[in-house]
Enzyme design. Structure first.
Site, short mmCIF file in Angstrom:
data_model
loop_
_atom_site.label_atom_id
_atom_site.label_comp_id
_atom_site.label_asym_id
_atom_site.label_seq_id
_atom_site.Cartn_x
_atom_site.Cartn_y
_atom_site.Cartn_z
N PRO A 1 45.15 32.51 44.31
CA PRO A 1 45.95 33.60 43.72
C PRO A 1 47.43 33.45 44.07
CG PRO A 1 44.06 34.45 44.93
CD PRO A 1 44.17 33.01 45.27
N LYS A 2 48.29 33.82 43.14
CA LYS A 2 49.72 33.83 43.41
C LYS A 2 50.13 35.24 43.81
CE LYS A 2 54.28 32.73 41.66
NZ LYS A 2 54.84 33.93 42.33
#
Length: 319
Positions: free
Chosen positions: A26-27
């Site tokens: 995930p960013k």
């Protein structure tokens, strides 16, 4: 003497497909940071090289949980009471020191979301492939039983999991980062890939910057449930032909514009932006990412798509 490397960087990609031989993470909507602990000395460095340890004393204190001579790469984040990432609180903490930083740590504690290890117990791990570094990072969390402020960033090789992460926009996740399983950590090289979640939506033009004959950017708003016209964000710089074509559709404000007396800042600056107020009647379609500030405004510039003269301001989404 060992020193922190420059961070490995990302390049934007248009698709969110997870390919064989790659992993996804995930960013996070936070500050990129590298941290090292060596004989009790803690270094917390931003992507641009600024030292941040004094601003985040809870992170520096938490380094005592790590093995000595160890360095991590990750993201500094702050969660609000609703469980959403709040970039504004994080940004506010950067300028605090001493007692002010300690109070802020109690009120709005930061966490370090670790997604890589570049040194482990005195061994430089940057030459290791990602899969080996990832296994080592997971072992540190498991064996040390790390607790706050440490968070292990999820990682997956399953495409379905990546698709699920892309639905987390409501809590402030910005997208996904892709990393090749066999790739070493390459300082300052754009070897990772970044897909940012974006959506297309409508807003109403309330003002513009630049000359009236060819506006450079549009300032956008939406009406709230009480009928007040609220500022929500600004576009990126328009192409010259686009600005020229729009000029005839924007009409200077008459008396009583809801933004009269307001001031707007240029992106990344406290400098006041010179704007021309217009009648809030033209609806436009723009592309935005998921990052929001505490007020719900777009934190990044919106990308121009097209004018929507077929819509009225009442057709645009509410604030």
């Amino acid at each position: 003497m060992w020193t922190l490397p420059e961070p490995m960087l990302t390049v934007a990609v248009p698709a969110c497909d997870l390919r064989p031989g790659w992993a996804g993470e995930p960013k996070w909507d936070g500050f990129r940071a590298l941290l090292s602990v060596d004989a009790g000395r803690v270094v917390l460095r931003s992507r641009r090289g600024s030292e941040m340890a004094l601003a985040f004393p809870e992170i520096a204190a938490g380094a005592a949980q790590l093995p000595d001579a160890t360095a991590l790469d990750g993201e500094l984040v702050v969660w609000d009471a609703a469980g959403r990432l709040t970039f504004e609180r994080l940004q506010d903490r950067l300028a605090r020191r001493g007692a002010g930083a300690a109070r802020a740590a109690g009120e709005w504690p930061a966490h370090f979301v670790a997604f890589d290890v570049v040194r482990l117990s005195g061994t430089d791990t940057t030459s290791w492939p990602y899969r080996q570094r990832r296994a080592a990072l997971e072992s540190v969390f498991a064996e040390r039983r790390l607790t706050a402020p440490w968070v292990l960033c999820p990682s997956t090789t399953e495409a379905e999991t990546v698709r699920e992460w892309l639905t987390w926009a409501s809590v402030g996740m910005e997208g996904v980062v892709f990393k090749r399983l066999d790739e070493p950590y390459r300082p300052a090289v754009r070897g990772w890939q970044k897909y940012k979640t974006r959506e297309t939506t409508e807003a109403v033009v309330g003002a513009f910057s630049g000359p009236a004959a060819a506006p450079r950017t549009l300032l956008l708003g939406r009406y709230d449930d009480e009928g007040h016209f609220q500022y929500i964000g600004r576009t990126t710089t328009l192409a010259g032909a686009t600005g020229t074509a729009l000029a005839g559709q924007l009409h200077r404000s008459r008396r009583g514009h809801p933004w009269t007396g307001w001031s707007f800042s240029a992106w990344g600056s406290s400098e006041k932006l010179s704007v021309t107020l217009v009648e809030p009647e033209l609806v436009v379609e723009v592309g935005i990412d998921v990052a929001r500030d505490a007020s719900g405004r777009w934190r990044h510039a919106a990308r121009w798509h097209r004018a929507r003269p077929d819509l009225s301001p009442a057709d645009a989404p509410r604030w």
